[in-house]
Design a protein around this motif. Structure first.
Motif, PDB file in Angstrom:
ATOM      1  N   ARG A  51       0.830  -1.198   0.000  1.00  0.00           N
ATOM      2  CA  ARG A  51       0.000   0.000   0.000  1.00  0.00           C
ATOM      3  C   ARG A  51       0.862   1.245   0.000  1.00  0.00           C
ATOM      4  N   GLN A  52       1.961   1.232   0.748  1.00  0.00           N
ATOM      5  CA  GLN A  52       2.853   2.380   0.775  1.00  0.00           C
ATOM      6  C   GLN A  52       3.565   2.566  -0.562  1.00  0.00           C
ATOM      7  N   THR A  53       3.934   1.461  -1.201  1.00  0.00           N
ATOM      8  CA  THR A  53       4.600   1.515  -2.495  1.00  0.00           C
ATOM      9  C   THR A  53       3.668   2.105  -3.547  1.00  0.00           C
ATOM     10  N   SER A  54       2.406   1.664  -3.531  1.00  0.00           N
ATOM     11  CA  SER A  54       1.462   2.205  -4.510  1.00  0.00           C
ATOM     12  C   SER A  54       1.146   3.668  -4.219  1.00  0.00           C
ATOM     13  N   ALA A  55       1.154   4.065  -2.953  1.00  0.00           N
ATOM     14  CA  ALA A  55       0.916   5.463  -2.600  1.00  0.00           C
ATOM     15  C   ALA A  55       2.080   6.323  -3.075  1.00  0.00           C
ATOM     16  N   ASN A  56       3.306   5.807  -2.993  1.00  0.00           N
ATOM     17  CA  ASN A  56       4.483   6.562  -3.412  1.00  0.00           C
ATOM     18  C   ASN A  56       4.527   6.717  -4.930  1.00  0.00           C
ATOM     19  N   THR A  57       4.089   5.712  -5.680  1.00  0.00           N
ATOM     20  CA  THR A  57       4.123   5.790  -7.133  1.00  0.00           C
ATOM     21  C   THR A  57       2.992   6.657  -7.662  1.00  0.00           C
ATOM     22  N   ASP A  58       1.916   6.783  -6.915  1.00  0.00           N
ATOM     23  CA  ASP A  58       0.793   7.630  -7.342  1.00  0.00           C
ATOM     24  C   ASP A  58       1.105   9.125  -7.167  1.00  0.00           C
TER      25      ASP A  58
END
Length: 59
Positions: A51-58
């Protein structure tokens, strides 16, 4: 004899339900508790990391 045939299914289900509850209660904790807790913690950590990885890429 109709009353016997009417009472058998609920009694059988009650016996199996009581057995199921006993198994669940007996298997709580014990030797496998640490292993199960570690597996849950690892799964939660993976989900949080994804979830943190997807938040960072968004962003």
């Amino acid at each position: 004899m109709d009353y016997v045939s009417a009472l058998v299914p609920p009694v059988v289900m009650a016996v199996f339900f009581i057995g199921l509850i006993r198994v669940i209660v007996k298997t709580q904790g014990g030797a496998n508790k640490a292993k199960e807790d570690a597996a849950v913690d690892a799964a939660l950590a993976r989900a949080e990391g994804a979830r943190q990885t997807s938040a960072n890429t968004d962003a």
